[in-house]
Design a protein around this motif. Structure first.
Motif, PDB file in Angstrom:
ATOM      1  N   GLU A  77       0.865  -1.183   0.000  1.00  0.00           N
ATOM      2  CA  GLU A  77       0.000   0.000   0.000  1.00  0.00           C
ATOM      3  C   GLU A  77       0.892   1.221   0.000  1.00  0.00           C
ATOM      4  OE1 GLU A  77      -0.844   0.274   4.806  1.00  0.00           O
ATOM      5  OE2 GLU A  77      -2.154  -0.955   3.552  1.00  0.00           O
ATOM      6  N   MET A  78       0.347   2.345  -0.395  1.00  0.00           N
ATOM      7  CA  MET A  78       1.153   3.562  -0.430  1.00  0.00           C
ATOM      8  C   MET A  78       1.505   4.002   0.986  1.00  0.00           C
ATOM      9  SD  MET A  78      -0.305   5.831  -3.623  1.00  0.00           S
ATOM     10  CE  MET A  78       1.074   6.960  -3.445  1.00  0.00           C
ATOM     11  N   MET A 121      23.986   3.706  -6.418  1.00  0.00           N
ATOM     12  CA  MET A 121      22.710   4.089  -5.820  1.00  0.00           C
ATOM     13  C   MET A 121      22.941   4.863  -4.523  1.00  0.00           C
ATOM     14  SD  MET A 121      20.240   3.058  -7.716  1.00  0.00           S
ATOM     15  CE  MET A 121      20.572   2.402  -9.356  1.00  0.00           C
ATOM     16  N   HIS A 122      22.112   5.883  -4.315  1.00  0.00           N
ATOM     17  CA  HIS A 122      22.167   6.646  -3.071  1.00  0.00           C
ATOM     18  C   HIS A 122      21.219   6.066  -2.022  1.00  0.00           C
ATOM     19  CE1 HIS A 122      23.659   9.386  -6.180  1.00  0.00           C
ATOM     20  NE2 HIS A 122      24.358   9.963  -5.223  1.00  0.00           N
ATOM     21  N   LEU A 123      20.143   5.460  -2.486  1.00  0.00           N
ATOM     22  CA  LEU A 123      19.160   4.848  -1.591  1.00  0.00           C
ATOM     23  C   LEU A 123      18.598   3.608  -2.261  1.00  0.00           C
ATOM     24  CD1 LEU A 123      17.080   4.783   0.817  1.00  0.00           C
ATOM     25  CD2 LEU A 123      15.650   6.337  -0.549  1.00  0.00           C
ATOM     26  N   ILE A 124      18.528   2.512  -1.512  1.00  0.00           N
ATOM     27  CA  ILE A 124      17.844   1.301  -1.962  1.00  0.00           C
ATOM     28  C   ILE A 124      16.750   0.991  -0.952  1.00  0.00           C
ATOM     29  CG2 ILE A 124      18.026  -1.167  -2.422  1.00  0.00           C
ATOM     30  CD1 ILE A 124      20.955  -0.705  -3.175  1.00  0.00           C
ATOM     31  N   SER A 125      15.544   0.780  -1.441  1.00  0.00           N
ATOM     32  CA  SER A 125      14.426   0.384  -0.589  1.00  0.00           C
ATOM     33  C   SER A 125      13.933  -0.971  -1.073  1.00  0.00           C
ATOM     34  CB  SER A 125      13.301   1.424  -0.649  1.00  0.00           C
ATOM     35  OG  SER A 125      12.309   1.172   0.326  1.00  0.00           O
ATOM     36  N   CYS A 126      14.098  -1.975  -0.218  1.00  0.00           N
ATOM     37  CA  CYS A 126      13.662  -3.344  -0.556  1.00  0.00           C
ATOM     38  C   CYS A 126      12.996  -3.910   0.684  1.00  0.00           C
ATOM     39  CB  CYS A 126      14.855  -4.196  -0.965  1.00  0.00           C
ATOM     40  SG  CYS A 126      14.399  -5.906  -1.399  1.00  0.00           S
ATOM     41  N   ARG A 127      11.688  -3.752   0.757  1.00  0.00           N
ATOM     42  CA  ARG A 127      10.983  -4.091   2.000  1.00  0.00           C
ATOM     43  C   ARG A 127      10.049  -5.279   1.788  1.00  0.00           C
ATOM     44  NH1 ARG A 127       8.148   0.124   4.940  1.00  0.00           N
ATOM     45  NH2 ARG A 127       7.156   0.752   2.984  1.00  0.00           N
ATOM     46  N   ASN A 128      10.108  -6.186   2.737  1.00  0.00           N
ATOM     47  CA  ASN A 128       9.221  -7.356   2.742  1.00  0.00           C
ATOM     48  C   ASN A 128       9.393  -8.211   1.495  1.00  0.00           C
ATOM     49  OD1 ASN A 128       7.926  -6.434   5.233  1.00  0.00           O
ATOM     50  ND2 ASN A 128       7.034  -4.848   3.947  1.00  0.00           N
ATOM     51  N   VAL A 129      10.625  -8.322   1.043  1.00  0.00           N
ATOM     52  CA  VAL A 129      10.983  -9.207  -0.058  1.00  0.00           C
ATOM     53  C   VAL A 129      11.857 -10.338   0.467  1.00  0.00           C
ATOM     54  CG1 VAL A 129      12.202  -9.404  -2.257  1.00  0.00           C
ATOM     55  CG2 VAL A 129      10.807  -7.380  -1.790  1.00  0.00           C
ATOM     56  N   MET A 130      12.879  -9.986   1.234  1.00  0.00           N
ATOM     57  CA  MET A 130      13.848 -10.991   1.680  1.00  0.00           C
ATOM     58  C   MET A 130      13.274 -11.981   2.694  1.00  0.00           C
ATOM     59  SD  MET A 130      17.539  -9.080   1.784  1.00  0.00           S
ATOM     60  CE  MET A 130      17.072  -7.824   2.988  1.00  0.00           C
ATOM     61  N   GLY A 140       3.717  -1.051  -7.588  1.00  0.00           N
ATOM     62  CA  GLY A 140       4.167   0.331  -7.691  1.00  0.00           C
ATOM     63  C   GLY A 140       3.809   1.256  -6.552  1.00  0.00           C
ATOM     64  N   GLU A 141       3.136   0.738  -5.517  1.00  0.00           N
ATOM     65  CA  GLU A 141       2.720   1.637  -4.434  1.00  0.00           C
ATOM     66  C   GLU A 141       3.905   2.352  -3.790  1.00  0.00           C
ATOM     67  OE1 GLU A 141      -0.447  -1.707  -4.464  1.00  0.00           O
ATOM     68  OE2 GLU A 141       1.719  -1.502  -4.821  1.00  0.00           O
ATOM     69  N   GLU A 142       5.012   1.628  -3.593  1.00  0.00           N
ATOM     70  CA  GLU A 142       6.170   2.278  -2.972  1.00  0.00           C
ATOM     71  C   GLU A 142       6.866   3.228  -3.928  1.00  0.00           C
ATOM     72  OE1 GLU A 142       9.971   1.031  -0.200  1.00  0.00           O
ATOM     73  OE2 GLU A 142       7.973   0.203   0.062  1.00  0.00           O
ATOM     74  N   VAL A 143       6.810   2.926  -5.210  1.00  0.00           N
ATOM     75  CA  VAL A 143       7.393   3.829  -6.205  1.00  0.00           C
ATOM     76  C   VAL A 143       6.730   5.198  -6.127  1.00  0.00           C
ATOM     77  CG1 VAL A 143       7.801   4.218  -8.653  1.00  0.00           C
ATOM     78  CG2 VAL A 143       7.899   1.887  -7.733  1.00  0.00           C
ATOM     79  N   ASP A 162     -11.243   2.662  -3.654  1.00  0.00           N
ATOM     80  CA  ASP A 162     -11.517   2.326  -2.265  1.00  0.00           C
ATOM     81  C   ASP A 162     -10.249   2.111  -1.435  1.00  0.00           C
ATOM     82  OD1 ASP A 162     -10.680  -0.161  -3.184  1.00  0.00           O
ATOM     83  OD2 ASP A 162     -12.646  -1.113  -3.001  1.00  0.00           O
ATOM     84  N   ARG A 163      -9.095   2.089  -2.078  1.00  0.00           N
ATOM     85  CA  ARG A 163      -7.829   1.985  -1.348  1.00  0.00           C
ATOM     86  C   ARG A 163      -7.265   3.350  -0.962  1.00  0.00           C
ATOM     87  NH1 ARG A 163      -3.459  -1.575  -4.151  1.00  0.00           N
ATOM     88  NH2 ARG A 163      -2.723  -1.685  -1.991  1.00  0.00           N
ATOM     89  N   ILE A 164      -7.811   4.411  -1.541  1.00  0.00           N
ATOM     90  CA  ILE A 164      -7.218   5.731  -1.386  1.00  0.00           C
ATOM     91  C   ILE A 164      -7.330   6.255   0.046  1.00  0.00           C
ATOM     92  CG2 ILE A 164      -7.436   8.158  -2.080  1.00  0.00           C
ATOM     93  CD1 ILE A 164      -5.963   6.416  -4.070  1.00  0.00           C
ATOM     94  N   ARG A 165      -8.402   5.907   0.743  1.00  0.00           N
ATOM     95  CA  ARG A 165      -8.535   6.399   2.116  1.00  0.00           C
ATOM     96  C   ARG A 165      -7.353   5.950   2.967  1.00  0.00           C
ATOM     97  NH1 ARG A 165     -13.759   5.586   6.193  1.00  0.00           N
ATOM     98  NH2 ARG A 165     -12.836   6.660   7.987  1.00  0.00           N
ATOM     99  N   LYS A 166      -6.976   4.673   2.856  1.00  0.00           N
ATOM    100  CA  LYS A 166      -5.834   4.168   3.611  1.00  0.00           C
ATOM    101  C   LYS A 166      -4.540   4.812   3.140  1.00  0.00           C
ATOM    102  CE  LYS A 166      -3.664   1.483   6.515  1.00  0.00           C
ATOM    103  NZ  LYS A 166      -3.717   1.760   7.965  1.00  0.00           N
ATOM    104  N   PHE A 167      -4.389   4.956   1.824  1.00  0.00           N
ATOM    105  CA  PHE A 167      -3.203   5.615   1.290  1.00  0.00           C
ATOM    106  C   PHE A 167      -3.081   7.035   1.864  1.00  0.00           C
ATOM    107  CE2 PHE A 167      -3.195   3.190  -3.068  1.00  0.00           C
ATOM    108  CZ  PHE A 167      -3.006   2.002  -2.383  1.00  0.00           C
ATOM    109  N   THR A 168      -4.212   7.730   1.925  1.00  0.00           N
ATOM    110  CA  THR A 168      -4.212   9.113   2.404  1.00  0.00           C
ATOM    111  C   THR A 168      -3.833   9.181   3.884  1.00  0.00           C
ATOM    112  OG1 THR A 168      -5.905   9.720   0.776  1.00  0.00           O
ATOM    113  CG2 THR A 168      -5.639  11.174   2.678  1.00  0.00           C
TER     114      THR A 168
END
Length: 274
Positions: free
Chosen positions: A76-77, A208-217, A111-114, A153-159
């Motif tokens: 989610e965003m 890379m200056h920043l790598i974000s890899c969450r909940n993959v490993m 793409g939510e994290e993107v 309907d996902r936007i409320r949580k994203f917001t």
């Protein structure tokens, strides 16, 4: 059928996927892979994992459908808003000192994290000088990420997440509502390169200056986790930043010595300057 036979079938299927299509799930955590393959077998109404293997080997159109089960596409965003607040308040002040930036979102799913990072960087005045690399092994996920369309309907949580992350604007500034969908502004992905990339088999992304890899490993076994962390180490500039998932750790990796804690409670690390 015994569990032993079922485990052999799974091993053979994973080897077949690698040999036929070059998708390598052989070092994913076995319990998780087994659960997803059994779900796929049930979904397709097949009597066994062997039948699933035969289907995917002889019907190429079956592959993306099976990948939908084998790759986890749940996000989610601004997921875990405190992570994004830590990036905003503690990481970006360091990144601001660079004339240009490169960010890698590994395992970008749909793409939510993107878009979360693109919005964060825009709010902090860094979007125009940042190039994002958004990668995944699932081609359907990459297409969804590039489209930037999510159910309304996902936007409320994203917001809610955006505001908790310290958002400086309204999330509605970044999308338009259209027939029950939220379509995110194309300008947010103007500096994004969407690419197929496997942490299992592919090489580094450099400087890379920043790598974000969450909940993959969390879905990898220990050897594959080590490979991924080694890729991240080699892809980061000195003093670059790595963010991983809340249930993940570098503590047991053989590459742990290459990193220092930066925001420990948010699993944000910094590559050592050496």
């Amino acid at each position: 059928m015994t569990h032993e036979v079922e485990d052999i079938e799974i091993q053979l299927l994973l080897e077949a996927l690698f040999q036929r299509y070059h998708y390598d799930f052989r070092h994913y955590a076995r319990a998780s892979i087994k659960r997803r393959l059994l779900q796929a077998r049930s979904h397709f109404g097949l009597p066994s994992i062997t039948a699933l293997q035969e289907r995917v080997l002889h019907d190429a159109e079956m592959l993306p459908r099976l990948l939908g089960f084998l790759t986890v596409q749940v996000s989610e965003m601004f997921r875990d808003p405190s992570y994004f607040r830590a990036l905003r308040e503690q990481v970006l002040p360091h990144l601001r000192t660079f004339p240009s930036l490169k960010v890698w979102i590994a395992g970008c799913s749909a793409g939510e994290e993107v878009y979360s990072l693109a919005i964060l960087f825009r709010e902090e005045g860094l979007l125009d000088r940042t190039l994002f690399y958004a990668t995944d092994i699932n081609p359907d996920a990459l297409r969804a990420a590039e489209a930037g369309v999510y159910p309304l309907d996902r936007i409320r949580k994203f917001t809610e997440n955006h505001q908790k992350s310290g958002g400086r604007s309204s999330l509605s500034d970044y999308y338009t509502a259209d027939y029950g969908r939220a379509v995110f502004d194309k300008s947010l992905r103007s500096n994004v390169v969407f690419s197929d990339h496997s942490l299992v088999t592919d090489a580094v992304f450099g400087e890379m200056h920043l790598i974000s890899c969450r909940n993959v490993m969390i879905y990898f076994d220990r050897d594959l986790q080590d490979r991924a962390v080694g890729l991240f180490r080699d892809s980061l500039i000195r003093n670059g930043f790595l963010g991983i998932g809340s249930k993940e750790s570098l503590r047991f990796s053989r590459h742990a010595g290459a990193f220092v804690d930066f925001v420990p409670e948010e699993k944000i690390y910094r590559r050592r300057d050496a």
